[in-house]
Design a protein around this motif. Structure first.
Motif, PDB file in Angstrom:
ATOM      1  N   ASP A 169      -3.432  31.955 -11.789  1.00  0.00           N
ATOM      2  CA  ASP A 169      -3.778  30.900 -12.744  1.00  0.00           C
ATOM      3  C   ASP A 169      -5.279  30.610 -12.610  1.00  0.00           C
ATOM      4  N   THR A 170      -6.094  31.248 -13.449  1.00  0.00           N
ATOM      5  CA  THR A 170      -7.550  31.073 -13.279  1.00  0.00           C
ATOM      6  C   THR A 170      -8.000  29.676 -13.706  1.00  0.00           C
ATOM      7  N   GLY A 171      -7.243  29.047 -14.619  1.00  0.00           N
ATOM      8  CA  GLY A 171      -7.582  27.676 -15.015  1.00  0.00           C
ATOM      9  C   GLY A 171      -7.545  26.745 -13.809  1.00  0.00           C
TER      10      GLY A 171
ATOM     11  N   MET B 118      -8.393  27.407 -10.912  1.00  0.00           N
ATOM     12  CA  MET B 118      -9.613  27.594 -10.120  1.00  0.00           C
ATOM     13  C   MET B 118     -10.766  26.770 -10.710  1.00  0.00           C
ATOM     14  N   TYR B 119     -10.877  26.772 -12.043  1.00  0.00           N
ATOM     15  CA  TYR B 119     -11.902  25.920 -12.682  1.00  0.00           C
ATOM     16  C   TYR B 119     -11.590  24.447 -12.428  1.00  0.00           C
ATOM     17  N   ARG B 120     -10.300  24.127 -12.416  1.00  0.00           N
ATOM     18  CA  ARG B 120      -9.899  22.748 -12.128  1.00  0.00           C
ATOM     19  C   ARG B 120     -10.298  22.342 -10.707  1.00  0.00           C
ATOM     20  N   CYS B 121     -10.182  23.277  -9.749  1.00  0.00           N
ATOM     21  CA  CYS B 121     -10.574  22.968  -8.366  1.00  0.00           C
ATOM     22  C   CYS B 121     -12.073  22.658  -8.279  1.00  0.00           C
TER      23      CYS B 121
ATOM     24  N   ALA C 190     -12.843  20.443 -15.936  1.00  0.00           N
ATOM     25  CA  ALA C 190     -12.726  21.904 -15.786  1.00  0.00           C
ATOM     26  C   ALA C 190     -13.393  22.598 -16.960  1.00  0.00           C
ATOM     27  N   SER C 191     -13.173  22.053 -18.149  1.00  0.00           N
ATOM     28  CA  SER C 191     -13.779  22.637 -19.342  1.00  0.00           C
ATOM     29  C   SER C 191     -15.302  22.501 -19.253  1.00  0.00           C
ATOM     30  N   ASP C 192     -15.763  21.403 -18.661  1.00  0.00           N
ATOM     31  CA  ASP C 192     -17.217  21.191 -18.519  1.00  0.00           C
ATOM     32  C   ASP C 192     -17.841  22.103 -17.451  1.00  0.00           C
ATOM     33  N   VAL C 193     -17.176  22.288 -16.311  1.00  0.00           N
ATOM     34  CA  VAL C 193     -17.778  23.182 -15.289  1.00  0.00           C
ATOM     35  C   VAL C 193     -17.727  24.640 -15.757  1.00  0.00           C
ATOM     36  N   ALA C 194     -16.773  24.925 -16.670  1.00  0.00           N
ATOM     37  CA  ALA C 194     -16.586  26.312 -17.120  1.00  0.00           C
ATOM     38  C   ALA C 194     -17.731  26.819 -18.000  1.00  0.00           C
ATOM     39  N   VAL C 195     -18.618  25.927 -18.434  1.00  0.00           N
ATOM     40  CA  VAL C 195     -19.769  26.392 -19.230  1.00  0.00           C
ATOM     41  C   VAL C 195     -20.928  26.812 -18.314  1.00  0.00           C
TER      42      VAL C 195
ATOM     43  N   VAL D 212     -20.950  29.088 -11.961  1.00  0.00           N
ATOM     44  CA  VAL D 212     -19.551  28.789 -11.604  1.00  0.00           C
ATOM     45  C   VAL D 212     -18.663  29.951 -12.056  1.00  0.00           C
ATOM     46  N   ARG D 213     -18.880  30.406 -13.280  1.00  0.00           N
ATOM     47  CA  ARG D 213     -18.062  31.507 -13.812  1.00  0.00           C
ATOM     48  C   ARG D 213     -18.229  32.769 -12.961  1.00  0.00           C
ATOM     49  N   ALA D 214     -19.486  33.078 -12.625  1.00  0.00           N
ATOM     50  CA  ALA D 214     -19.746  34.307 -11.862  1.00  0.00           C
ATOM     51  C   ALA D 214     -18.979  34.273 -10.544  1.00  0.00           C
TER      52      ALA D 214
ATOM     53  N   ASP E 102      -3.860  34.601 -16.172  1.00  0.00           N
ATOM     54  CA  ASP E 102      -4.123  33.911 -17.435  1.00  0.00           C
ATOM     55  C   ASP E 102      -5.397  33.087 -17.378  1.00  0.00           C
ATOM     56  N   GLY E 103      -6.014  32.910 -18.560  1.00  0.00           N
ATOM     57  CA  GLY E 103      -7.267  32.166 -18.633  1.00  0.00           C
ATOM     58  C   GLY E 103      -7.842  32.189 -20.032  1.00  0.00           C
ATOM     59  N   ARG E 104      -9.164  32.376 -20.119  1.00  0.00           N
ATOM     60  CA  ARG E 104      -9.836  32.380 -21.420  1.00  0.00           C
ATOM     61  C   ARG E 104     -10.609  33.682 -21.660  1.00  0.00           C
ATOM     62  N   ASP E 105     -11.035  34.316 -20.563  1.00  0.00           N
ATOM     63  CA  ASP E 105     -11.930  35.475 -20.668  1.00  0.00           C
ATOM     64  C   ASP E 105     -11.367  36.683 -19.932  1.00  0.00           C
ATOM     65  N   ILE E 106     -10.058  36.674 -19.712  1.00  0.00           N
ATOM     66  CA  ILE E 106      -9.465  37.705 -18.847  1.00  0.00           C
ATOM     67  C   ILE E 106      -9.460  39.070 -19.544  1.00  0.00           C
TER      68      ILE E 106
ATOM     69  N   TYR F 275     -11.000  18.640 -28.008  1.00  0.00           N
ATOM     70  CA  TYR F 275     -12.290  18.640 -27.293  1.00  0.00           C
ATOM     71  C   TYR F 275     -12.433  19.943 -26.498  1.00  0.00           C
ATOM     72  N   ARG F 276     -11.354  20.305 -25.786  1.00  0.00           N
ATOM     73  CA  ARG F 276     -11.440  21.517 -24.955  1.00  0.00           C
ATOM     74  C   ARG F 276     -11.513  22.782 -25.800  1.00  0.00           C
ATOM     75  N   ASP F 277     -10.794  22.822 -26.905  1.00  0.00           N
ATOM     76  CA  ASP F 277     -10.867  23.994 -27.805  1.00  0.00           C
ATOM     77  C   ASP F 277     -12.315  24.228 -28.224  1.00  0.00           C
TER      78      ASP F 277
ATOM     79  N   ASN G  54     -15.151  23.005 -26.880  1.00  0.00           N
ATOM     80  CA  ASN G  54     -15.990  23.313 -25.720  1.00  0.00           C
ATOM     81  C   ASN G  54     -15.797  24.762 -25.270  1.00  0.00           C
ATOM     82  N   ASP G  55     -14.530  25.175 -25.144  1.00  0.00           N
ATOM     83  CA  ASP G  55     -14.212  26.497 -24.605  1.00  0.00           C
ATOM     84  C   ASP G  55     -14.615  27.606 -25.586  1.00  0.00           C
ATOM     85  N   SER G  56     -14.563  27.307 -26.890  1.00  0.00           N
ATOM     86  CA  SER G  56     -14.855  28.349 -27.880  1.00  0.00           C
ATOM     87  C   SER G  56     -16.334  28.451 -28.223  1.00  0.00           C
ATOM     88  N   SER G  57     -17.081  27.380 -27.942  1.00  0.00           N
ATOM     89  CA  SER G  57     -18.472  27.394 -28.399  1.00  0.00           C
ATOM     90  C   SER G  57     -19.483  27.649 -27.279  1.00  0.00           C
ATOM     91  N   ARG G  58     -19.010  27.759 -26.026  1.00  0.00           N
ATOM     92  CA  ARG G  58     -19.977  27.960 -24.943  1.00  0.00           C
ATOM     93  C   ARG G  58     -20.610  29.358 -25.038  1.00  0.00           C
ATOM     94  N   ALA G  59     -21.813  29.462 -24.430  1.00  0.00           N
ATOM     95  CA  ALA G  59     -22.559  30.717 -24.534  1.00  0.00           C
ATOM     96  C   ALA G  59     -21.924  31.838 -23.708  1.00  0.00           C
TER      97      ALA G  59
HETATM   98  O1   DC Z   1      -5.943  26.873 -18.477  1.00  0.00           O
HETATM   99  P1   DC Z   1      -6.395  25.480 -18.048  1.00  0.00           P
HETATM  100  O2   DC Z   1      -6.144  24.429 -19.083  1.00  0.00           O
HETATM  101  O3   DC Z   1      -5.837  25.099 -16.713  1.00  0.00           O
HETATM  102  O4   DC Z   1      -7.988  25.623 -17.871  1.00  0.00           O
HETATM  103  C1   DC Z   1      -8.829  24.537 -17.572  1.00  0.00           C
HETATM  104  C2   DC Z   1     -10.210  24.763 -18.147  1.00  0.00           C
HETATM  105  O5   DC Z   1     -10.862  25.837 -17.457  1.00  0.00           O
HETATM  106  C3   DC Z   1     -10.246  25.166 -19.623  1.00  0.00           C
HETATM  107  O6   DC Z   1     -10.526  24.056 -20.464  1.00  0.00           O
HETATM  108  C4   DC Z   1     -11.334  26.198 -19.740  1.00  0.00           C
HETATM  109  C5   DC Z   1     -11.585  26.668 -18.345  1.00  0.00           C
HETATM  110  N1   DC Z   1     -11.220  28.084 -18.115  1.00  0.00           N
HETATM  111  C6   DC Z   1     -12.144  29.048 -18.438  1.00  0.00           C
HETATM  112  O7   DC Z   1     -13.203  28.729 -18.963  1.00  0.00           O
HETATM  113  N2   DC Z   1     -11.890  30.339 -18.132  1.00  0.00           N
HETATM  114  C7   DC Z   1     -10.726  30.705 -17.572  1.00  0.00           C
HETATM  115  N3   DC Z   1     -10.513  31.989 -17.287  1.00  0.00           N
HETATM  116  C8   DC Z   1      -9.742  29.725 -17.287  1.00  0.00           C
HETATM  117  C9   DC Z   1     -10.013  28.409 -17.584  1.00  0.00           C
END
Ligand code: DC
Length: 223
Positions: free
Chosen positions: A33-35, A37-40, A99-104, A108-110, A128-132, A179-181, A183-188
Motif C-alpha cells: 500500500d504505497t499510499g 507510505m505517503y501517509r506516514c 499525504a496528498s500535500d507531501v506527495a507533490v 519525498v517521492r524519490a 497500489d498507488g498513483r504512479d505505479i 481536493y485530493r483528485d 492535487n494528485d492530478s495536477s502536480r508536476a
Molecule cells: O491511496 P491513499 O489515499 O492512501 O494515498 C494518500 C495520498 O498519497 C494520495 O492523496 C496521493 C498520495 N500518493 C501518491 O502520490 N502516490 C502514490 N503512489 C500513492 C499515494
C-alpha cells in the motif's frame, strides 16, 4: 521463477486498497500500500510540528529519520512508522490531506519510490498507488487503472466510516476527495493519470466481488 507484479493506480476512494488486499490474500501475493507510505511521511510532519505547506525544507532535511515498515500480522496489514504501529492514525482526515500535500515534493517521492521498488524485488506483489504503472513498476505484467465517479467514491467512504461507527458528513468527504483528485492530478511530478498500457476498470456500477473477479481474471491471463 520470475516474480509477478500487479500495478494498480487510481484516485482516492476507488477501492484500490480493499480490492488489492483481497486479491493478494487469495493468490498468496504480497500487498504493498504505497499510499500508506505517503501517509506516514505526512504523520511524521504533523507529529514533529512541520508545516508541509510552508516548510518543505524542514521535512526534506529529516527524511532520513523516517523509517516505514509494512507488516502482515494475523492476516492484516499493519503500518509502522519508526517502530510504532500507526495503522489507525494514518487514516485520519488531516493525514489524508497531508499525504496528498507531501506527495507533490519530488524528494519525498524519490525516497519512497526507491523503497517501493526494493519491496517488489523479492515477492509476487500487488502494489497500489498513483504512479505505479507508469513509473514505479513500468515492467509490471498486469497494469490496472481503477476508478469510479466522485459520488460513488464519496458514498463508499461515507458508508465505510459510518459502518465503523465514525460520525461523518457526506459533503465534507466529497470535498476532501475532490481536493485530493485535483492535487494528485495536477502536480508536476508523476501526476495521477491512467498509463497508456493500463487496463481501465471503472467500478461505479460494479460490486466488490465483481471487481476482485475482474482483477483475478486479468492476472490469470498473464500466468
Ligand atoms: O491511496 P491513499 O489515499 O492512501 O494515498 C494518500 C495520498 O498519497 C494520495 O492523496 C496521493 C498520495 N500518493 C501518491 O502520490 N502516490 C502514490 N503512489 C500513492 C499515494
Amino acid at each position: 521463477m520470475k516474480h509477478i507484479a500487479v500495478a494498480v493506480d487510481g484516485p482516492a476512494g476507488a477501492g484500490k486498497s480493499s480490492v488489492s488486499k483481497a486479491v493478494a490474500k487469495d493468490l498468496g501475493y504480497t500487498y504493498i500500500d504505497t499510499g500508506a507510505m505517503y501517509r506516514c511521511v505526512a504523520l511524521f510532519a504533523i507529529d514533529n510540528g512541520i508545516d508541509i505547506q510552508t516548510d518543505r525544507a524542514a521535512l526534506i532535511n529529516r527524511l532520513d529519520e523516517i523509517k516505514i515498515a509494512l507488516k502482515n500480522e494475523n492476516n492484516a496489514q499493519r503500518v509502522y512508522l519508526n517502530d510504532k504501529d500507526v495503522s489507525e492514525r494514518i487514516r485520519r482526515a488531516d493525514v489524508s490531506v497531508g499525504a496528498s500535500d507531501v506527495a507533490v515534493i519530488p524528494e519525498v517521492r524519490a525516497r519512497l519510490v526507491e523503497m517501493q521498488r526494493e519491496m517488489a524485488k523479492t515477492d509476487n506483489v500487488i502494489m497500489d498507488g498513483r504512479d505505479i504503472c507508469a513509473y514505479v513498476l513500468p515492467d509490471a505484467q498486469v497494469k490496472i487503472f481503477l476508478t469510479a465517479s466522485v459520488d460513488a467514491r464519496a458514498k463508499r467512504r461515507y458508508d465505510e466510516m459510518r459502518g465503523g461507527g465514525i460520525e461523518c458528513d457526506f459533503e465534507k468527504i466529497k470535498a476532501e476527495i475532490e481536493y485530493r483528485d485535483k492535487n494528485d492530478s495536477s502536480r508536476a511530478v508523476s501526476p495521477l493519470k491512467k498509463a497508456d498500457d493500463a487496463v481501465l476498470l471503472d467500478t461505479t456500477e460494479l460490486d466488490f466481488g465483481q471487481v476482485t473477479e475482474k482483477m483475478k481474471e486479468l492476472i490469470r491471463n498473464v500466468l
